[in-house]
Design a protein around this motif. Structure first.
Motif, mmCIF file in Angstrom:
data_model
loop_
_atom_site.group_PDB
_atom_site.id
_atom_site.type_symbol
_atom_site.label_atom_id
_atom_site.label_comp_id
_atom_site.label_asym_id
_atom_site.label_seq_id
_atom_site.Cartn_x
_atom_site.Cartn_y
_atom_site.Cartn_z
ATOM 1 N N VAL A 1 -9.416 0.894 -13.229
ATOM 2 C CA VAL A 1 -9.272 0.420 -11.854
ATOM 3 C C VAL A 1 -7.812 0.048 -11.651
ATOM 4 N N THR A 2 -7.152 0.705 -10.740
ATOM 5 C CA THR A 2 -5.734 0.478 -10.510
ATOM 6 C C THR A 2 -5.448 0.626 -9.020
ATOM 7 N N ASP A 3 -4.176 0.776 -8.667
ATOM 8 C CA ASP A 3 -3.828 0.995 -7.270
ATOM 9 C C ASP A 3 -3.042 2.289 -7.149
ATOM 10 N N ASN A 4 -2.766 2.707 -5.910
ATOM 11 C CA ASN A 4 -1.896 3.862 -5.713
ATOM 12 C C ASN A 4 -0.699 3.452 -4.858
ATOM 13 N N ALA A 5 0.141 4.398 -4.541
ATOM 14 C CA ALA A 5 1.385 4.105 -3.822
ATOM 15 C C ALA A 5 1.150 3.571 -2.429
ATOM 16 N N TYR A 6 -0.078 3.722 -1.897
ATOM 17 C CA TYR A 6 -0.374 3.323 -0.528
ATOM 18 C C TYR A 6 -1.184 2.035 -0.456
ATOM 19 N N GLY A 7 -1.283 1.328 -1.581
ATOM 20 C CA GLY A 7 -1.966 0.042 -1.585
ATOM 21 C C GLY A 7 -3.466 0.122 -1.627
ATOM 22 N N ASP A 8 -4.024 1.300 -1.911
ATOM 23 C CA ASP A 8 -5.470 1.446 -2.035
ATOM 24 C C ASP A 8 -5.916 1.064 -3.442
ATOM 25 N N LEU A 9 -7.141 0.593 -3.562
ATOM 26 C CA LEU A 9 -7.745 0.389 -4.874
ATOM 27 C C LEU A 9 -8.313 1.725 -5.331
ATOM 28 N N VAL A 10 -8.015 2.116 -6.555
ATOM 29 C CA VAL A 10 -8.423 3.423 -7.059
ATOM 30 C C VAL A 10 -9.290 3.258 -8.297
ATOM 31 N N GLY B 1 -15.404 -4.882 7.021
ATOM 32 C CA GLY B 1 -15.019 -3.478 6.982
ATOM 33 C C GLY B 1 -14.207 -3.032 8.176
ATOM 34 N N GLN B 2 -14.049 -3.859 9.191
ATOM 35 C CA GLN B 2 -13.259 -3.476 10.349
ATOM 36 C C GLN B 2 -11.787 -3.701 10.046
ATOM 37 N N LYS B 3 -10.990 -2.654 10.064
ATOM 38 C CA LYS B 3 -9.590 -2.741 9.692
ATOM 39 C C LYS B 3 -8.754 -3.364 10.795
ATOM 40 N N SER B 4 -7.744 -4.143 10.368
ATOM 41 C CA SER B 4 -6.778 -4.644 11.343
ATOM 42 C C SER B 4 -5.801 -3.520 11.657
ATOM 43 N N ASP B 5 -5.024 -3.704 12.721
ATOM 44 C CA ASP B 5 -4.092 -2.646 13.116
ATOM 45 C C ASP B 5 -2.672 -2.927 12.645
ATOM 46 N N SER B 6 -2.500 -3.897 11.730
ATOM 47 C CA SER B 6 -1.155 -4.259 11.303
ATOM 48 C C SER B 6 -0.484 -3.156 10.495
ATOM 49 N N TRP B 7 -1.281 -2.261 9.911
ATOM 50 C CA TRP B 7 -0.716 -1.177 9.105
ATOM 51 C C TRP B 7 -0.755 0.161 9.850
ATOM 52 N N GLN B 8 -0.978 0.130 11.142
ATOM 53 C CA GLN B 8 -1.200 1.374 11.865
ATOM 54 C C GLN B 8 0.033 2.292 11.873
ATOM 55 N N ASP B 9 1.240 1.694 11.766
ATOM 56 C CA ASP B 9 2.455 2.523 11.790
ATOM 57 C C ASP B 9 2.913 2.937 10.397
ATOM 58 N N VAL B 10 2.194 2.506 9.376
ATOM 59 C CA VAL B 10 2.562 2.835 8.004
ATOM 60 C C VAL B 10 1.857 4.107 7.581
ATOM 61 N N LYS B 11 2.622 5.045 7.085
ATOM 62 C CA LYS B 11 2.047 6.316 6.669
ATOM 63 C C LYS B 11 1.228 6.136 5.410
ATOM 64 N N GLY B 12 0.104 6.840 5.341
ATOM 65 C CA GLY B 12 -0.760 6.761 4.176
ATOM 66 C C GLY B 12 -0.808 8.070 3.430
ATOM 67 N N VAL B 13 -1.569 8.050 2.359
ATOM 68 C CA VAL B 13 -1.681 9.232 1.526
ATOM 69 C C VAL B 13 -2.479 10.318 2.252
ATOM 70 N N VAL C 1 6.822 7.711 -1.385
ATOM 71 C CA VAL C 1 6.301 6.347 -1.303
ATOM 72 C C VAL C 1 5.888 5.916 -2.707
ATOM 73 N N VAL C 2 6.340 4.739 -3.122
ATOM 74 C CA VAL C 2 6.023 4.236 -4.456
ATOM 75 C C VAL C 2 5.152 2.989 -4.394
ATOM 76 N N CYS C 3 5.314 2.173 -3.351
ATOM 77 C CA CYS C 3 4.523 0.951 -3.246
ATOM 78 C C CYS C 3 4.343 0.583 -1.782
ATOM 79 N N THR C 4 3.135 0.149 -1.432
ATOM 80 C CA THR C 4 2.832 -0.347 -0.090
ATOM 81 C C THR C 4 2.170 -1.708 -0.243
ATOM 82 N N GLY C 5 2.808 -2.724 0.330
ATOM 83 C CA GLY C 5 2.235 -4.054 0.158
ATOM 84 C C GLY C 5 2.972 -5.116 0.927
ATOM 85 N N TYR C 6 3.271 -6.205 0.243
ATOM 86 C CA TYR C 6 3.860 -7.369 0.890
ATOM 87 C C TYR C 6 5.056 -7.897 0.100
#
Length: 401
Positions: free
Chosen positions: A204-213, A118-130, A69-74
């Motif tokens: 401050v950057t991002d990772n392959a899963y769209g998280d702020l790092v 802080g309550q997450k939506s379920d739109s990314w529930q099928d996307v694998k994360g780190v 995985v290299v990028c997760t987004g829109y």
């Protein structure tokens, strides 16, 4: 997670469907860009490939190189060009963190509708994360416009929560309490984050899963391959631009007074850092915002000095392919040893930015690097300055008539 037999095949996953067969690609990741970006294109004989043209801006997307995985987004745009012979379809996208760059914090205006903070939506529930090696920071469950006695990473997690973005903090000592922090109306989320972390001198950057790092230089480890002229370096360049380098950096600030500290002691905080590699007088003055101190101002001045010294030595090298001999992709925020006798380099550098590209000539990785101490929070180590010598610049005008 999709599986690919080709380790270097570029593909995207959108709504459960895999799209591949791209004729060109460009993927950019950098430690100074909070949102990585990509552009993929395919050209077919008229009337074109209908499946590619079903892609639409706003769709959630994961981009892969092989199984990595290299990028997760829109998907951000889908330009189409055509003539009498062919149709060219391009798909452009960015990391989930693009919303932090483009959007304002709802804390300063309205509470997020339809869900608690802080309550997450379920739109990314099928996307694998780190596979989490560092536990994400949990956001608060109540709406805040101002924070008192909270850590910077907690406030950042609260700021990111309305946009369904996790915050991963890879810095162990980011635990200082803040007396007060308030979001300014109309302020973009990333601007708020910058204000929070300015005094910490962090990446401050991002990772392959769209998280702020939130991270420190070199956290991604060391590259297994060297970059060496005559072996795996196809081309290289460096500007050696000293125009943004100064002989003296002065940071001015102030802090809240008390019964023991008042007057000049609280309104004249100052930090000074000198670059002895710049022979003529060049002064840079920076105003520190928020609560300051002499120590904070000194750290800011030293960091500014270090970073500008390093950036004037940014170099770029092109390597064949996207992977090292170990099979790992070249990655940003890692350390790589570069042996380049043309640019007179033989040292370990910090990978500042990587760009994966694919065209009719093949696949390449452009690796931008700088001295690894450039982002150091403990100061830039200049060996040539310790003995009083000035690096690579003339000492004076004494020989000029």
């Amino acid at each position: 997670m999709k599986e690919s037999a080709n380790l270097n095949e570029v593909s995207i996953l959108v709504d459960g469907q895999v799209y591949k067969g791209w004729k060109s690609a460009r993927i950019e990741c950098g430690i100074e860009q909070i949102s990585r970006a990509f552009a993929l294109s395919v050209t077919d004989d008229f009337p074109g490939n209908e499946s590619f043209r079903r892609l639409r801006p706003g769709q959630e997307v994961q981009l892969f190189i092989g199984n990595d995985v290299v990028c997760t987004g829109y998907i951000t745009s889908t330009p189409i060009r055509y003539d009498a012979k062919s149709v060219s379809v391009q798909v452009q996208g960015k990391s989930k963190t693009v919303d932090l760059v483009d959007c304002c914090s709802p804390w300063a205006a309205i509470a997020p509708s339809g869900k608690a903070a802080g309550q997450k939506s379920d739109s990314w529930q099928d996307v694998k994360g780190v596979k989490e090696t560092v536990k994400p920071v949990q956001p608060a469950k109540t709406v805040n416009k101002s924070w008192h006695n909270q850590t910077a990473k907690q406030i950042i997690a609260d700021l990111c929560a309305p946009y369904d973005i996790k915050v991963v903090c890879e810095v162990k000592d980011l635990n200082a309490k803040l007396v007060n922090f308030t979001v300014n109306p109309g302020e973009k989320v990333f601007e708020s984050i910058n204000r929070l972390l300015t005094k910490e001198n962090l990446i401050v950057t991002d990772n392959a899963y769209g998280d702020l790092v939130i991270t420190e230089p070199g956290f991604a480890g060391k590259c297994t391959d060297f970059l060496e002229v005559g072996k795996n370096i196809l081309s290289g360049s460096a500007n050696f631009d000293f125009s943004q380098r100064y002989s003296k950096y002065v940071v001015l600030g102030q802090h809240k007074g008390s019964d023991l500290e008042f007057g000049k002691k609280v309104c004249q905080d100052q930090g000074i850092s000198e670059d002895r590699g710049v022979p003529r007088h060049r002064l840079f003055v920076l105003k520190d915002t928020g609560q300051s101190s002499n120590a904070i101002a000194s750290n800011r001045a030293e960091f500014e000095n270090n970073l500008r010294r390093a950036k004037c030595k940014i170099s770029s090298h092109r390597a064949q392919g996207w992977r090292q001999l170990s099979g790992d992709l070249w990655r940003m925020n890692s350390e790589v040893v570069i042996e380049d006798n043309i640019l007179m380099m033989k040292e370990s550098q910090l990978v500042y930015k990587v760009t994966y590209s694919l065209d009719s000539s093949g696949s390449f990785t452009d690796i931008e690097s700088l001295p690894k101490d450039g982002y150091s929070r403990k100061g830039y180590s200049n060996k040539t300055a310790t003995n009083g010598k000035k690096d690579s610049l003339k000492d004076s005008w004494k020989d000029v008539k």
